[in-house]
Design a protein around this motif. Structure first.
Motif, PDB file in Angstrom:
ATOM      1  N   PHE A  37       0.821  -1.211   0.000  1.00  0.00           N
ATOM      2  CA  PHE A  37       0.000   0.000   0.000  1.00  0.00           C
ATOM      3  C   PHE A  37       0.858   1.265   0.000  1.00  0.00           C
ATOM      4  N   GLU A  38       2.142   1.160  -0.370  1.00  0.00           N
ATOM      5  CA  GLU A  38       2.995   2.350  -0.374  1.00  0.00           C
ATOM      6  C   GLU A  38       2.604   3.337  -1.466  1.00  0.00           C
ATOM      7  N   HIS A  39       1.928   2.871  -2.518  1.00  0.00           N
ATOM      8  CA  HIS A  39       1.569   3.753  -3.628  1.00  0.00           C
ATOM      9  C   HIS A  39       0.331   4.603  -3.329  1.00  0.00           C
ATOM     10  N   ILE A  40      -0.372   4.339  -2.241  1.00  0.00           N
ATOM     11  CA  ILE A  40      -1.589   5.096  -1.913  1.00  0.00           C
ATOM     12  C   ILE A  40      -1.198   6.443  -1.325  1.00  0.00           C
ATOM     13  N   THR A  41      -1.765   7.514  -1.879  1.00  0.00           N
ATOM     14  CA  THR A  41      -1.520   8.869  -1.388  1.00  0.00           C
ATOM     15  C   THR A  41      -2.810   9.465  -0.833  1.00  0.00           C
ATOM     16  N   ARG A  42      -2.656  10.568  -0.139  1.00  0.00           N
ATOM     17  CA  ARG A  42      -3.820  11.235   0.448  1.00  0.00           C
ATOM     18  C   ARG A  42      -4.743  11.785  -0.641  1.00  0.00           C
ATOM     19  N   GLU A  43      -4.159  12.275  -1.722  1.00  0.00           N
ATOM     20  CA  GLU A  43      -4.972  12.822  -2.812  1.00  0.00           C
ATOM     21  C   GLU A  43      -5.830  11.736  -3.454  1.00  0.00           C
ATOM     22  N   GLN A  44      -5.268  10.572  -3.677  1.00  0.00           N
ATOM     23  CA  GLN A  44      -6.034   9.472  -4.254  1.00  0.00           C
ATOM     24  C   GLN A  44      -7.154   9.024  -3.310  1.00  0.00           C
ATOM     25  N   LEU A  45      -6.858   8.979  -2.027  1.00  0.00           N
ATOM     26  CA  LEU A  45      -7.868   8.565  -1.058  1.00  0.00           C
ATOM     27  C   LEU A  45      -9.023   9.558  -1.006  1.00  0.00           C
ATOM     28  N   GLU A  46      -8.723  10.852  -1.025  1.00  0.00           N
ATOM     29  CA  GLU A  46      -9.784  11.859  -1.004  1.00  0.00           C
ATOM     30  C   GLU A  46     -10.613  11.811  -2.279  1.00  0.00           C
ATOM     31  N   ARG A  47      -9.987  11.492  -3.422  1.00  0.00           N
ATOM     32  CA  ARG A  47     -10.737  11.393  -4.669  1.00  0.00           C
ATOM     33  C   ARG A  47     -11.724  10.223  -4.621  1.00  0.00           C
TER      34      ARG A  47
END
Length: 277
Positions: free
Chosen positions: A152-162
């Motif tokens: 899950f290192e590729h998950i960013t905050r921007e992607q999660l909010e989207r």
């Protein structure tokens, strides 16, 4: 005891820990309240007067008489009647899941009548969701059986909010689609015709007692003839908006040409021609 019973009326909030069903919390609160109420001093038992036969020494020996005695009633004894309070009316404001924790609204006594108003007020509720990336279980909980594991290192905050915004938008759309037919669309109910008794041919037809007295013009025109009120209001608003647009819109070339034609025709007609005598 009566003052304590009268004071247990209203709404209050307790904390529900995770891993406990909401009904267990409600039953635990009710049990503790009943225990505290039963700890109060019980009222004095009622007294009953009994007339019992007895013998006394008299001039002629023993004589039979009736003696009045006062004794406590065994009906009010704690070992016979048991606890005074065995049930207390409790209501639940909202039901939390077993694995959730937080504020749990309860109502006691007459306070249960206020739960409807509390639910209709639609108070703001805040939820905090916790999750773990990289693992998937069979029941979507942290205690379920692990069925998948990944990085899950590729998950960013921007992607999660989207992703969260997409989920929120779909929920709002589904809410509007489900609520529109129930509240905004007009409804028509079918009323079956009433059955009337056949009259005898020898009897005259009475207008006052016949269904024709209650028949209206709208019923003669049919249910499709009746137009809803909102349709007339909508047409009136559209016409008014069109008139205001015509009054306050900016002039165009077509307006100038029409104005020149009208003004030119008026100048030709003015002044009026005078007839010679």
């Amino acid at each position: 005891m009566r003052s304590a019973k009268a004071g247990l009326q209203g709404l209050f909030a307790v904390y529900k820990p995770p891993g406990v069903y909401w009904k267990q919390v409600r039953d635990a609160v009710e049990t503790n309240l009943l225990k505290d109420l039963n700890k109060f001093r019980r009222p004095a038992p009622r007294k009953h007067i009994y007339f019992l036969p007895s013998t006394v020494e008299g001039a002629d020996g023993k004589e039979l008489t009736i003696t009045a005695t006062e004794q406590s009633s065994l009906v009010d004894h704690p070992l016979v009647s048991g606890p005074l309070f065995t049930h207390w009316k409790m209501g639940v404001g909202h039901r939390l899941d077993k694995k959730s924790s937080g504020v749990f609204v309860l109502a006691a006594g007459k306070g249960t009548k206020k739960l409807v108003d509390c639910h209709s007020a639609h108070f703001t509720r805040t939820y905090t969701v916790r999750g773990l990336f990289g693992k998937a279980t069979d029941d979507f909980s942290d205690t379920g059986k692990l069925i998948e594991k990944t990085t899950f290192e590729h998950i960013t905050r921007e992607q999660l909010e989207r992703v969260l915004s997409v989920i929120q938008g779909s929920n709002h759309k589904a809410l509007l689609q489900l609520s529109a037919p129930l509240y905004f669309l007009p409804r028509r109910h079918y009323c079956p015709p009433q059955e009337h008794k056949d009259r005898e041919e020898s009897q005259p037809l009475s207008y006052l007692k016949s269904p024709a007295k209650k028949w209206t013009v709208a019923q003669s025109m049919g249910s499709d003839h009746e137009q809803p009120v909102w349709r007339g209001v909508l047409i009136g608003i559209i016409c008014m908006a069109f008139v205001l647009w015509c009054m306050f819109r900016s002039p165009t070339e077509l307006d100038q040409k029409l104005e020149e034609l009208l003004m030119g025709k008026e100048l030709e007609d003015f002044p009026p021609k005078q007839e010679k005598p």
